[in-house]
Every structure is written in structure tokens, then in C-alpha cells.
Design an enzyme around this catalytic site. Structure first.
Site, PDB file in Angstrom:
ATOM      1  N   LYS A 190      10.058   4.357   4.284  1.00 30.63           N
ATOM      2  CA  LYS A 190       9.753   5.688   4.599  1.00 30.63           C
ATOM      3  C   LYS A 190      10.724   6.283   3.221  1.00 30.63           C
ATOM      4  O   LYS A 190      11.782   6.075   3.137  1.00 30.63           O
ATOM      5  CB  LYS A 190      10.441   6.484   5.638  1.00 30.63           C
ATOM      6  CG  LYS A 190       9.393   5.994   7.033  1.00 30.63           C
ATOM      7  CD  LYS A 190       8.242   7.025   6.976  1.00 30.63           C
ATOM      8  CE  LYS A 190       8.453   8.307   7.385  1.00 30.63           C
ATOM      9  NZ  LYS A 190       8.105   8.705   8.634  1.00 30.63           N
TER      10      LYS A 190
ATOM     11  N   GLU B 295       0.651  -1.215  -0.023  1.00 34.65           N
ATOM     12  CA  GLU B 295       0.100  -0.095  -0.017  1.00 34.65           C
ATOM     13  C   GLU B 295       0.695   1.260  -0.020  1.00 34.65           C
ATOM     14  O   GLU B 295       1.840   1.170   0.439  1.00 34.65           O
ATOM     15  CB  GLU B 295      -0.764   0.022   1.171  1.00 34.65           C
ATOM     16  CG  GLU B 295      -1.835  -1.231   1.365  1.00 34.65           C
ATOM     17  CD  GLU B 295      -2.508  -1.146   2.825  1.00 34.65           C
ATOM     18  OE1 GLU B 295      -2.353  -0.292   3.428  1.00 34.65           O
ATOM     19  OE2 GLU B 295      -3.028  -2.151   3.141  1.00 34.65           O
TER      20      GLU B 295
ATOM     21  N   CYS C  67      11.249  53.509  -2.783  1.00 39.97           N
ATOM     22  CA  CYS C  67      11.973  52.415  -3.493  1.00 39.97           C
ATOM     23  C   CYS C  67      11.089  51.592  -4.299  1.00 39.97           C
ATOM     24  O   CYS C  67      10.120  51.095  -3.898  1.00 39.97           O
ATOM     25  CB  CYS C  67      12.482  51.521  -2.326  1.00 39.97           C
ATOM     26  SG  CYS C  67      13.049  49.923  -2.717  1.00 39.97           S
TER      27      CYS C  67
ATOM     28  N   CYS D 292      17.589  48.688  -5.751  1.00 37.02           N
ATOM     29  CA  CYS D 292      16.851  49.314  -6.544  1.00 37.02           C
ATOM     30  C   CYS D 292      17.799  50.532  -7.066  1.00 37.02           C
ATOM     31  O   CYS D 292      18.687  50.971  -6.392  1.00 37.02           O
ATOM     32  CB  CYS D 292      15.616  49.856  -6.047  1.00 37.02           C
ATOM     33  SG  CYS D 292      15.876  51.561  -4.970  1.00 37.02           S
TER      34      CYS D 292
ATOM     35  N   TYR E 255      -7.494   1.867   5.499  1.00 36.20           N
ATOM     36  CA  TYR E 255      -6.566   0.694   5.174  1.00 36.20           C
ATOM     37  C   TYR E 255      -6.664  -0.319   6.222  1.00 36.20           C
ATOM     38  O   TYR E 255      -5.748  -1.268   6.048  1.00 36.20           O
ATOM     39  CB  TYR E 255      -4.920   1.249   5.080  1.00 36.20           C
ATOM     40  CG  TYR E 255      -4.641   2.247   6.387  1.00 36.20           C
ATOM     41  CD1 TYR E 255      -4.693   1.797   7.477  1.00 36.20           C
ATOM     42  CD2 TYR E 255      -4.333   3.587   6.042  1.00 36.20           C
ATOM     43  CE1 TYR E 255      -4.240   2.762   8.544  1.00 36.20           C
ATOM     44  CE2 TYR E 255      -4.199   4.580   7.007  1.00 36.20           C
ATOM     45  CZ  TYR E 255      -4.416   4.007   8.325  1.00 36.20           C
ATOM     46  OH  TYR E 255      -4.013   4.956   9.449  1.00 36.20           O
TER      47      TYR E 255
ATOM     48  N   LYS F  81       1.979   4.899   1.625  1.00 38.60           N
ATOM     49  CA  LYS F  81       1.628   5.302   3.090  1.00 38.60           C
ATOM     50  C   LYS F  81       1.429   6.922   2.818  1.00 38.60           C
ATOM     51  O   LYS F  81       2.225   7.654   2.295  1.00 38.60           O
ATOM     52  CB  LYS F  81       3.111   5.195   3.768  1.00 38.60           C
ATOM     53  CG  LYS F  81       2.947   5.745   5.286  1.00 38.60           C
ATOM     54  CD  LYS F  81       4.211   5.303   5.757  1.00 38.60           C
ATOM     55  CE  LYS F  81       4.293   5.528   7.398  1.00 38.60           C
ATOM     56  NZ  LYS F  81       3.863   6.937   7.683  1.00 38.60           N
TER      57      LYS F  81
ATOM     58  N   CYS G  18      15.229  48.453   3.831  1.00 38.84           N
ATOM     59  CA  CYS G  18      15.457  49.653   2.916  1.00 38.84           C
ATOM     60  C   CYS G  18      14.254  50.489   3.598  1.00 38.84           C
ATOM     61  O   CYS G  18      13.192  50.173   3.401  1.00 38.84           O
ATOM     62  CB  CYS G  18      15.229  49.098   1.430  1.00 38.84           C
ATOM     63  SG  CYS G  18      14.951  50.692   0.457  1.00 38.84           S
TER      64      CYS G  18
ATOM     65  N   ASP H 249       0.225  10.648   3.486  1.00 42.04           N
ATOM     66  CA  ASP H 249       0.567  11.446   4.635  1.00 42.04           C
ATOM     67  C   ASP H 249      -0.663  12.338   5.049  1.00 42.04           C
ATOM     68  O   ASP H 249      -0.746  13.504   4.523  1.00 42.04           O
ATOM     69  CB  ASP H 249       1.744  12.335   3.834  1.00 42.04           C
ATOM     70  CG  ASP H 249       2.678  12.874   4.918  1.00 42.04           C
ATOM     71  OD1 ASP H 249       2.519  12.725   6.091  1.00 42.04           O
ATOM     72  OD2 ASP H 249       3.842  13.904   4.470  1.00 42.04           O
TER      73      ASP H 249
ATOM     74  N   CYS I 272      20.313  49.092  -1.110  1.00 44.50           N
ATOM     75  CA  CYS I 272      19.245  48.486  -1.757  1.00 44.50           C
ATOM     76  C   CYS I 272      19.593  48.088  -3.310  1.00 44.50           C
ATOM     77  O   CYS I 272      20.008  48.976  -3.985  1.00 44.50           O
ATOM     78  CB  CYS I 272      17.991  49.544  -1.518  1.00 44.50           C
ATOM     79  SG  CYS I 272      16.372  48.785  -2.375  1.00 44.50           S
TER      80      CYS I 272
END
Ligand code: IVH
Length: 677
Positions: free
Chosen positions: A314, A114, A432, A410, A225, A116, A427, A118, A408
Site C-alpha cells: 500500500k 501489478e 461586501c 474587504c 486481474y 493496485k 460577514c 483504486d 471582514c
């Protein structure tokens, strides 16, 4: 600030959980109810002040603040067990060998393979074919009654077909399909809320909602299951027959499940599951191999924790190596500078990753990643890409440590500042362009000025076309030019205009939210608006006065003060004032019709202090009578009112343009009668 709240929230959640266990599981509370209530109350308050820190697994999300409304405990007649893990083929073979030896004479026989899933384990109890109870696994012996929430899951039948056993407990995994997870996050984003981290935790949080109506909106699903207590029903000899039987009762059994006759074939399934991982519409974290014959299962028995007849393989979280091309810095809407890795694109965890956040300067240092390095990348929680670190053996000898940029990215290249006690750089330059889009979007968002029809794409377009260079420009959009743009019909321009106009009436608290002041959230903006009553009062308040407001800490007070000290921010505020935004109190209080509209169609500019009015109040008085009150004189100005200590530039300009200049008494008459002298 946030970190402090975050830590306290974690601490409270841990303590509340601990006491829940003492109270509900052990039936032996360690503290009086009042002390417990106090912890819950503090958590509720902190979460209200920091909605972005509400964790889906918080007890407030599961149970509400009142302990009497907690989910009732459910004792599992057949305990809900866990599984032992194998991490490679050798461990799988070792499991089979152990089981084989234990059975002494017998072969293991067929194996059921099967996926597994989550999610989180639940047990559903059907009596005479009717679903009477749904419970979480809890500690395996005692879980929580979540029947009302289970009933909202579409794939779970409320009633089984005719002939179902007297008692049938079905076990399985409740999960959140990826589409549902994406849809929920899209909704979160649209509402300006943070994204959920991964489908599993979100499924858990969704299933433990106090209000089943919330669970119902989450699109949860389930795979069955195994079974717990069974009374009546057909005699079944194998696990695969049990699953087939569940399937025949319309219970959801996963179609990938297969029965094989050798461990080699089980291993092939495991390998296939790894390949399938990213094509499935739900998340898996491995495969489960189970001995098929129930008599052999019984012979093998279980340890205190897990059955010996099953093993979980796993899957490892996927990791890949790639080249770190560079480290760039992105600027968020509040000016936060976040370093991120620019990667040679690599396929990991089901998608191609070309960028990954590095969070802040300290993280880059701790990971010691340098441009040019080969780095290991994985999906944290299988959703967010993460750079784990560098492969040092591959590092070029001339590589240099990365330094956080001083300015910055820019074009204005303003300094990036990291304040003491803060992990982040900022900044602080309000114009900006890197921040601008985020700020405009934030300003127009539903919890702020709520400007419909000014979505992300339009904001981007208007910035690119130079129509907007700060939030004040939203109120001076060149509609004539916009009308000419592709995709803008008469109707959409009319809608946009109406939405922009309507936003002027939003409350002061929302305006504050829109100003995007560092460290302030929706609640703290409301606190400030309530405490000061007008934007001008807030602007003029000292750090100490701001910090006197209940709920406003020193960091927030400092940040508010700093915001209004900025010349550029003040210019922006004046644009908003001139546009007629509500600087005073709540939208509900604006009652223009209540006063005679004596100033309708007039534009009155005021310079200097007018007796009987605050600076803000004089503008409000003009607006309340139907006039406009911008901050500067232009050819459209009807009159200039000159009060105490006037500025000379407005007066000069008015005189140059031949605009009438009024003193205070004349202004008073104008207000009352609408007549110019
Ligand atoms: S059988 C007594 N089968 O994995 C055996 N468990 O790590 C009980 N899980 O608590 C578990 N997919 O929540 C089984 N196909 C599967 C499963 C599965 C996911 C979960 C289950 C269990 C956990 C153990």
C-alpha cells in the site's frame, strides 16, 4: 441546520444499510417492511430538501426507494477475496519468507507485479463467450447483480471471440479515469452542484446507479486481474499466462503488469509504481505482487480473508512539510468566512499546493497551527489538500496563537459574526465585494435567474469596471460602454441584453434563490414562494409567520427575516422591483397580453397605499398593462400616483420636475383608458 440534516442522513444511511444486509445477505430481516420503508422515505425526503447532501453512496442512489428494485444478490461460486497488506520492504520480505517456508522445498519462482487499482472489485461471468452477469464483490460471498450497469462500460466486451470457454468468470477493478472524473466535476460545477470527492467513491456510486443510462455517462473503465470459475478453455499453468489469455480475449489487462524473477525486482516495481502514481491517467493505491505458478498458488492456499500467494503493497498517502506563511480568511457568496492556510508552495499528491482550507475557527484551534510554523500537508482522499498539523519542534519560541479576525477582509471591514451553535463566522454586509462575485454568479446561475451570457469572467469584468456593485445593477448595465469593450460585438451585447430581460420573468421562487439568503436552498425557496405568493408578503412576514411554513425551520425563518431587515438589501430589492422583476407568483402566471396594454410606454410611480391593491399589486397592475413602475421619480416619469399616507419626497420631486400628480380616482381612469387627466 445543515449539520442536523447531515447527521440524520448519515444515521439513516447506516440503518438502511444494516437492514439491507439482514434482508438481502442474511435473508433474516429484523424489522417489518413498513418500518424499513419509513426509513427510506425519510431519507428520500431529507435528500430532496438538501440536494447538496446527497451522498453518492446513499442507498437512494443505488437502489431507489422501493426495496423491490434493489439489485438482486449474486452468490460467488469462487469467493472474491481481499489482499493482505505490506507497508514497507521489510513486510514484503516477511511475506515472501512465510510463503517460502510454507512451500518447504520449493522456490517461489517468478512473481507477477501489478498495479493496485483504486476502484471497486467486480466479477464478470461469460457463458459461451457472452457476458451474462456482472456482480459487485459485496461481502466476498454474495455481491449484487449490476449487469445492466456493467454493460455500459466501453472497455468491457459484451461478447468474447470465437472459442471462448463455456464458463469464464473474470475478476477485476472498475475505476473512473481521471479525465472522466474531472469532466464530471466540471459539469457539477457548471450546474452549481457540489464536486465529487474522489474518483474511487464516484466510480462506486456510478456503478450502483438504478438507471444504467446514468452509469453510461460516467466514463467508467476496467482492468482485469484474475479469474473465478472457469469451465473449458486452455490449460494454463501460470498467472501471467492467464492474464495473457484474458488479453487475447480482448479483456482489458493493464499494460504496466510485469513478471520478474526475484523479490528485489518486485521491490523495484513497487518503487516504480510510487513514481508512476501521478503520471497515470487513473488512480492507484499501491502495487500487488503475486506468485506466478498456479500450482504454487494452490499449495499456498488462502486464509479466510486473503490468499497467501499475493500481497498488496500500500502506497502511503503522500505527506510533505512546508512553511505556513499565513492564515487568511476568504468570504463565500453567502458571506461565510473560511480560514485557509497560505503555504510555501509544495508538490504533494501530484500537484503543487499553495493553499489549503482550515475550515473554521475550531479546526484551526484543534490543529494548533500558527503562521510561521512548519506544517505537514497531504491530499485528503488524494484530492483536497489538507494541513495535518504543525511540527512543534520547529516552532519559533515567539510564535503566537492565531486569532480569528474580527472584521471582514474587504474594504468595508464589517464585523465577522459567529452565532451560537454555528461553527462558521459570517460577514453579513450585503455589499461586501468579497461576496459580490459569488452572489452575482449565484444570482445568474441556472437554478436561479438563469441569465445566460453572464458567466464568471464577465461578472468579474463588470465588477472590476464598477458596472456592478450589487445584483440590482445587473438590470442597469451600461450597454453603451460594454459595447466598447474588447470581445463584445453587437451580437454578444444583444444576447446579454435579451438574457437579462428574459430573467425578469423568472418565478418568485427563483428570484428568492437568487437573493442568496443564508440557510435557504432551492426547495425551501419554493416553499416560501408557494406559501406567501409575493416577495412583499415574505418581506413583511414575522419570524413566527415564516416559521409556520411547513419545511421552514426557525433558523431559516430568522435568516429570511434578518435578510429583509437590512437597509442595503431593501435598496437592492427596490432596484429589482424598479427593473420589473417578477415579485408575485410564478412566471407562468404572468400573462401581460391578457389585459389591454393601456399604459404602454408610460412610467408610473406610486407613493402611498392605493385602495384595492397591495403594495406589490399596484406595481403588478401597471406592468400587466404594459407600463413601468419604478420606485423613484425621475424626468422619465409619466405621472406620480398619490395614495394614502404618501411620502413627501416623491411628491416634492414630481412637483419640481413638473410631472402630473394623480389621485386614486384619476389613476383608476388612467389604468382603464390610458388617458392622463
Ligand atoms: S487480486 C484473490 N489484483 O484490491 C485476489 N486485487 O485490497 C484478489 N485490487 O478486493 C485480488 N488492484 O478490489 C488484485 N491488481 C490487483 C488489484 C486488486 C486492485 C483490489 C481488489 C481487492 C482489493 C484488496
Amino acid at each position: 441546520m445543515t449539520t442536523g440534516a447531515e447527521n440524520r442522513i448519515s444515521d439513516l444511511i447506516e440503518r438502511i444499510r444494516y437492514h439491507n444486509d439482514r434482508y438481502y445477505v442474511d435473508d433474516a430481516p429484523e424489522v417489518p417492511d413498513a418500518e424499513y420503508d419509513e426509513l427510506v422515505r425519510e431519507l428520500v425526503e431529507l435528500e430532496a430538501a438538501h440536494p447538496e447532501l446527497v451522498r453518492p453512496d446513499s442507498p437512494t442512489q443505488m437502489v431507489g426507494a422501493d426495496p423491490s428494485t434493489l439489485f438482486t444478490p449474486v452468490e460467488h461460486q469462487v469467493p472474491m477475496m481481499s489482499l493482505d497488506n505490506a507497508f514497507d520492504r521489510g513486510e514484503l520480505v516477511a511475506w515472501a519468507d512465510r510463503a517460502q517456508r510454507r512451500l518447504a522445498t520449493e522456490e517461489l519462482g517468478d512473481l507477477v507485479c501489478e498495479l493496485k487499482f483504486d476502484g471497486l472489485a467486480v466479477s464478470l461471468r461469460y457463458e459461451n463467450g457472452v457476458l451474462v452477469q456482472g456482480a459487485t464483490r459485496g461481502n466476498g460471498r454474495v455481491g449484487e447483480d449490476i449487469t445492466a450497469n456493467i454493460l455500459t462500460i466501453k472497455s468491457v466486451p459484451h461478447r468474447l471471440p470465437e472459442g471462448a470457454p463455456r464458463v469464464l468468470e473474470v475478476r477485476g477493478e472498475v475505476y473512473m479515469p481521471l479525465v472522466a472524473f474531472e469532466a464530471l466535476n466540471a459539469q457539477q460545477e457548471a450546474e452549481g452542484k457540489p464536486r465529487y470527492a474522489n474518483p474511487r467513491n464516484t466510480a462506486a456510486g456510478s456503478l450502483r446507479q438504478k438507471d444504467p443510462a446514468t452509469t453510461a455517462t460516467r466514463g467508467l473503465s476496467m482492468w482485469c486481474y484474475s479469474v473465478g470459475e472457469v469451465q473449458g478453455g486452455p490449460a494454463l499453468n501460470t498467472h501471467s499466462a492467464t492474464l495473457e489469455y484474458l488479453d487475447s480475449l480482448n479483456l482489458p489487462v493493464n499494460p504496466e503488469t510485469t513478471t520478474v524473477d526475484s523479490l528485489d525486482k518486485a521491490w523495484e516495481f513497487v518503487e516504480r509504481s510510487e513514481g508512476m502514481r501521478h503520471d497515470l491517467p487513473y488512480e492507484i493505491d499501491g502495487a500487488v505482487i503475486k506468485v506466478d505458478r498456479l500450482d504454487l498458488q494452490q499449495g499456498l492456499g488462502a486464509t479466510s480473508r486473503a490468499p497467501r500467494w499475493a500481497i498488496a503493497y500500500k502506497l502511503p498517502p503522500e505527506e510533505r512539510t512546508t512553511k505556513l506563511l499565513d492564515i487568511h480568511v476568504s468570504i463565500g457568496s453567502k458571506g461565510k468566512a473560511t480560514p485557509f492556510a497560505v503555504l510555501e508552495p509544495v508538490f504533494v499528491g501530484g500537484s503543487t499546493v499553495a493553499m489549503a482550507t482550515l475550515h473554521n475557527e475550531d479546526q484551526v484551534k484543534a490543529k494548533d497551527v500558527r503562521p510561521g510554523d512548519t506544517v505537514v500537508v497531504r491530499k485528503a482522499g488524494d484530492v483536497i489538500p489538507e494541513v495535518l498539523g504543525s511540527v512543534l519542534a520547529d516552532r519559533a519560541p515567539d510564535s503566537a496563537e492565531w486569532e480569528f479576525p474580527e472584521v471582514c477582509p474587504c474594504l468595508h471591514q464589517q464585523p465577522l459574526i459567529r452565532e451560537e451553535g454555528d461553527a462558521a463566522h459570517y460577514c453579513l454586509y450585503p455589499r461586501c465585494p468579497e461576496q459580490l462575485r459569488g452572489w452575482i454568479e449565484h444570482f445568474a446561475a441556472r437554478n436561479a435567474l438563469d441569465i445566460e451570457h453572464l458567466g464568471e469572467q464577465r461578472v468579474r469584468l463588470f465588477i472590476d469596471l464598477g458596472f456592478i456593485s450589487d445584483v440590482g445593477d445587473i438590470y442597469a448595465l451600461p450597454y453603451e460602454s460594454i459595447r466598447e469593450l474588447e470581445g463584445f460585438g453587437e451580437l454578444s451585447v444583444a444576447n446579454l441584453t435579451a438574457a437579462v430581460e428574459a430573467s425578469k420573468q423568472q418565478s418568485l421562487a427563483r428570484l428568492l434563490v437568487g437573493l442568496n439568503i443564508r440557510h435557504l436552498g432551492d426547495t425551501t425557496c419554493e416553499l416560501l414562494a408557494d406559501a406567501f405568493g409575493s416577495l412583499d408578503q415574505i418581506m413583511e412576514a414575522s419570524v413566527e409567520e415564516l416559521a409556520e411554513v411547513d419545511g421552514i425551520g426557525p433558523i431559516m425563518a430568522e435568516s429570511v427575516h434578518e435578510f429583509f431587515q437590512s437597509e442595503v438589501n431593501r435598496e437592492i430589492i427596490e432596484k429589482l422591483r424598479a427593473a420589473g422583476l417578477n415579485f408575485a407568483g410564478h412566471a407562468d402566471n404572468v400573462d401581460e397580453e391578457a389585459l389591454p396594454q393601456t399604459l404602454e410606454g408610460m412610467t408610473i410611480v406610486v407613493t402611498g397605499g392605493v385602495e384595492g391593491y397591495t403594495r406589490d399589486g399596484v406595481g403588478a397592475a401597471i406592468k400587466a398593462r404594459g407600463g413601468k413602475s419604478p420606485s423613484s421619480v425621475s424626468s422619465k416619469t409619466t405621472a406620480l400616483v398619490v395614495g394614502e399616507n404618501p411620502g413627501t419626497s416623491k411628491l416634492d420631486k414630481a412637483e419640481k420636475l413638473g410631472i402630473p400628480v394623480l389621485d386614486e380616482a384619476q389613476f383608476q381612469r388612467l389604468i382603464e383608458t390610458g388617458e392622463l387627466p
